[in-house]
Design a protein around this motif. Structure first.
Motif, PDB file in Angstrom:
ATOM      1  N   ASP A  29      48.545  39.445  44.551  1.00 27.64           N
ATOM      2  CA  ASP A  29      48.447  39.405  43.090  1.00 27.64           C
ATOM      3  C   ASP A  29      47.091  38.858  42.643  1.00 27.64           C
ATOM      4  O   ASP A  29      46.501  39.357  41.676  1.00 27.64           O
ATOM      5  CB  ASP A  29      49.563  38.540  42.500  1.00 27.64           C
ATOM      6  CG  ASP A  29      50.922  39.228  42.527  1.00 27.64           C
ATOM      7  OD1 ASP A  29      50.956  40.460  42.726  1.00 27.64           O
ATOM      8  OD2 ASP A  29      51.940  38.535  42.356  1.00 27.64           O
ATOM      9  N   THR A  30      46.609  37.846  43.347  1.00 22.14           N
ATOM     10  CA  THR A  30      45.305  37.283  43.006  1.00 22.14           C
ATOM     11  C   THR A  30      44.193  38.275  43.283  1.00 22.14           C
ATOM     12  O   THR A  30      43.274  38.454  42.463  1.00 22.14           O
ATOM     13  CB  THR A  30      45.065  35.980  43.785  1.00 22.14           C
ATOM     14  OG1 THR A  30      46.057  35.019  43.400  1.00 22.14           O
ATOM     15  CG2 THR A  30      43.683  35.417  43.497  1.00 22.14           C
ATOM     16  N   MET A  31      44.246  38.950  44.427  1.00 18.46           N
ATOM     17  CA  MET A  31      43.215  39.934  44.751  1.00 18.46           C
ATOM     18  C   MET A  31      43.212  41.083  43.743  1.00 18.46           C
ATOM     19  O   MET A  31      42.147  41.593  43.374  1.00 18.46           O
ATOM     20  CB  MET A  31      43.416  40.479  46.162  1.00 18.46           C
ATOM     21  CG  MET A  31      43.049  39.508  47.268  1.00 18.46           C
ATOM     22  SD  MET A  31      41.396  38.737  47.110  1.00 18.46           S
ATOM     23  CE  MET A  31      40.324  40.175  46.988  1.00 18.46           C
ATOM     24  N   LYS A  32      44.381  41.467  43.291  1.00 19.14           N
ATOM     25  CA  LYS A  32      44.440  42.525  42.276  1.00 19.14           C
ATOM     26  C   LYS A  32      43.753  42.070  40.995  1.00 19.14           C
ATOM     27  O   LYS A  32      42.975  42.820  40.391  1.00 19.14           O
ATOM     28  CB  LYS A  32      45.898  42.904  41.998  1.00 19.14           C
ATOM     29  CG  LYS A  32      46.039  44.004  40.960  1.00 19.14           C
ATOM     30  CD  LYS A  32      47.504  44.340  40.684  1.00 19.14           C
ATOM     31  CE  LYS A  32      47.608  45.379  39.564  1.00 19.14           C
ATOM     32  NZ  LYS A  32      49.014  45.678  39.200  1.00 19.14           N
ATOM     33  N   VAL A  78      41.373  39.832  40.694  1.00 19.60           N
ATOM     34  CA  VAL A  78      39.933  39.791  40.957  1.00 19.60           C
ATOM     35  C   VAL A  78      39.340  41.193  40.848  1.00 19.60           C
ATOM     36  O   VAL A  78      38.327  41.415  40.164  1.00 19.60           O
ATOM     37  CB  VAL A  78      39.647  39.175  42.345  1.00 19.60           C
ATOM     38  CG1 VAL A  78      38.174  39.329  42.703  1.00 19.60           C
ATOM     39  CG2 VAL A  78      40.052  37.699  42.374  1.00 19.60           C
ATOM     40  N   ASN A  79      39.965  42.160  41.491  1.00 15.73           N
ATOM     41  CA  ASN A  79      39.412  43.513  41.510  1.00 15.73           C
ATOM     42  C   ASN A  79      39.483  44.199  40.152  1.00 15.73           C
ATOM     43  O   ASN A  79      38.525  44.879  39.748  1.00 15.73           O
ATOM     44  CB  ASN A  79      40.136  44.346  42.571  1.00 15.73           C
ATOM     45  CG  ASN A  79      39.766  43.931  43.979  1.00 15.73           C
ATOM     46  OD1 ASN A  79      38.651  43.494  44.235  1.00 15.73           O
ATOM     47  ND2 ASN A  79      40.699  44.050  44.912  1.00 15.73           N
ATOM     48  N   ILE A  80      40.590  44.018  39.438  1.00 16.72           N
ATOM     49  CA  ILE A  80      40.721  44.648  38.115  1.00 16.72           C
ATOM     50  C   ILE A  80      39.710  44.046  37.140  1.00 16.72           C
ATOM     51  O   ILE A  80      39.107  44.755  36.319  1.00 16.72           O
ATOM     52  CB  ILE A  80      42.163  44.499  37.582  1.00 16.72           C
ATOM     53  CG1 ILE A  80      43.141  45.295  38.459  1.00 16.72           C
ATOM     54  CG2 ILE A  80      42.253  44.945  36.130  1.00 16.72           C
ATOM     55  CD1 ILE A  80      42.887  46.784  38.518  1.00 16.72           C
ATOM     56  N   THR A  81      39.509  42.731  37.203  1.00 18.21           N
ATOM     57  CA  THR A  81      38.519  42.096  36.320  1.00 18.21           C
ATOM     58  C   THR A  81      37.125  42.621  36.612  1.00 18.21           C
ATOM     59  O   THR A  81      36.350  42.927  35.690  1.00 18.21           O
ATOM     60  CB  THR A  81      38.562  40.565  36.473  1.00 18.21           C
ATOM     61  OG1 THR A  81      39.876  40.093  36.202  1.00 18.21           O
ATOM     62  CG2 THR A  81      37.586  39.894  35.513  1.00 18.21           C
ATOM     63  N   LYS A  82      36.783  42.746  37.890  1.00 20.66           N
ATOM     64  CA  LYS A  82      35.474  43.277  38.260  1.00 20.66           C
ATOM     65  C   LYS A  82      35.323  44.724  37.786  1.00 20.66           C
ATOM     66  O   LYS A  82      34.275  45.104  37.235  1.00 20.66           O
ATOM     67  CB  LYS A  82      35.297  43.192  39.779  1.00 20.66           C
ATOM     68  CG  LYS A  82      33.864  43.391  40.262  1.00 20.66           C
ATOM     69  CD  LYS A  82      33.827  43.210  41.775  1.00 20.66           C
ATOM     70  CE  LYS A  82      32.416  43.161  42.321  1.00 20.66           C
ATOM     71  NZ  LYS A  82      32.406  43.060  43.798  1.00 20.66           N
ATOM     72  N   SER A  94      35.650  41.158  47.212  1.00 21.30           N
ATOM     73  CA  SER A  94      36.234  41.944  46.142  1.00 21.30           C
ATOM     74  C   SER A  94      35.710  43.377  46.233  1.00 21.30           C
ATOM     75  O   SER A  94      34.853  43.686  47.074  1.00 21.30           O
ATOM     76  CB  SER A  94      35.876  41.335  44.780  1.00 21.30           C
ATOM     77  OG  SER A  94      34.482  41.155  44.649  1.00 21.30           O
ATOM     78  N   ALA A  95      36.235  44.228  45.396  1.00 15.54           N
ATOM     79  CA  ALA A  95      35.877  45.650  45.431  1.00 15.54           C
ATOM     80  C   ALA A  95      34.379  45.837  45.213  1.00 15.54           C
ATOM     81  O   ALA A  95      33.765  45.143  44.404  1.00 15.54           O
ATOM     82  CB  ALA A  95      36.666  46.400  44.374  1.00 15.54           C
ATOM     83  N   VAL A  96      33.794  46.794  45.925  1.00 15.80           N
ATOM     84  CA  VAL A  96      32.410  47.197  45.699  1.00 15.80           C
ATOM     85  C   VAL A  96      32.442  48.412  44.778  1.00 15.80           C
ATOM     86  O   VAL A  96      33.079  49.426  45.097  1.00 15.80           O
ATOM     87  CB  VAL A  96      31.697  47.540  47.011  1.00 15.80           C
ATOM     88  CG1 VAL A  96      30.298  48.084  46.746  1.00 15.80           C
ATOM     89  CG2 VAL A  96      31.620  46.309  47.905  1.00 15.80           C
TER      90      VAL A  96
END
Length: 276
Positions: free
Chosen positions: A124-127, A129-133, A271-273
């Motif tokens: 949930d935290t990684m999601k 992070v990635n959605i915000t980025k 996080s996502a590139v």
């Protein structure tokens, strides 16, 4: 940080190049942070590293003593949204930490932020992070001539709040940037398309979604600076320095070098590139 000077300045091409150098120095400093982060490191150690690196590169840390702020960086961990004071508490596995910092180089400001994940965080935290980025880049896509501030704001809110039911912080916004750390216009992360100031070429903006896993509500701690989520759930902050152009915005800061260091550090979960 979000303080308005009631000034809108359009830069010359030469001034944009100066600003790109300042923004890139922030990126290089955050790259050094990405190299040293691991469980056990404290945010005070990060503050010291950043201050020394900036000064070694003939620049000035612009947050220090700005409106009385007592540190060189903002280090916001887990439920801290922004403006977290560096401290001597060791970071631990699963923490997320946003490092927000600015420099003055040749009279021009760079100011941006990156959220790092220490060790392994929850799905949930990684999601979050990635959605915000991702939302940062959704907003940047709208930073083009003849669009409006509301187009940037709507794109960020659409991707985070409407699609993923996250909380978009209302009290804190992005801003113009130049010879002042905060210039007009303000750049909210929520709003309506087609509203707000019309964007003209060579307006430089700090676009910075601040997105909560839970509700949008925040409060300021007793130190007068540290902003936290009211529900105690994590918050994520990413920020780029962006120059408005025709057809496609010009990003002045550089995440690619931060991401490379992040991926090379086994103590971080990258996080996502996102290509732009």
């Amino acid at each position: 940080m979000s303080f308005s000077k009631n000034l809108v300045y359009y830069k010359t091409e030469a001034e944009v190049e100066f600003m790109k150098k300042a923004a890139t120095l922030v990126s290089k400093t955050l790259t050094e942070v990405a190299k040293m982060l691991k469980p056990g490191v404290t945010t005070l150690q990060i503050d010291k590293l950043c201050a020394e690196f900036v000064k070694d590169n003939s620049a000035i840390p612009s947050f220090y003593n700005y409106r009385g702020y007592p540190h060189h960086i903002c280090a916001s961990v887990n439920d801290v949204v922004v403006h977290g004071f560096p401290n001597d508490i060791a970071l631990k596995d699963g923490d997320i930490v946003s490092i927000d910092m600015g420099v003055i180089l040749n009279g021009w400001h760079g100011d941006h932020a990156y959220t790092f994940v220490i060790g392994e965080a929850s799905a949930d935290t990684m999601k979050l992070v990635n959605i915000t980025k991702e939302s940062l880049y959704k907003g940047i896509e709208k930073a083009i001539v003849n669009n409006r501030i509301g187009d940037i704001a709507f794109a960020i809110q659409e991707h985070t709040e409407r699609k993923h039911k996250y909380g978009v912080v209302r009290e804190l916004v992005g801003h113009g940037l130049g010879k002042n750390l905060h210039e007009d216009p303000n750049v909210p992360n929520f709003g309506m398309r087609g509203t707000g100031m019309k964007l003209k070429e060579n307006l430089v903006l700090a676009i910075e979604p601040m997105i909560n896993m839970g509700k949008k509500d925040v409060f300021t701690d007793s130190d007068g600076w540290t902003v936290k989520t009211k529900d105690g759930l994590p918050s994520v902050h990413f920020e780029h320095d962006v120059c408005v152009k025709r057809g496609k915005a010009l990003i002045l800061s550089d995440y690619t070098i931060i991401e490379a260091a992040e991926q090379a550090n086994p103590n971080l979960t990258p996080s996502a590139v996102i290509s732009f």
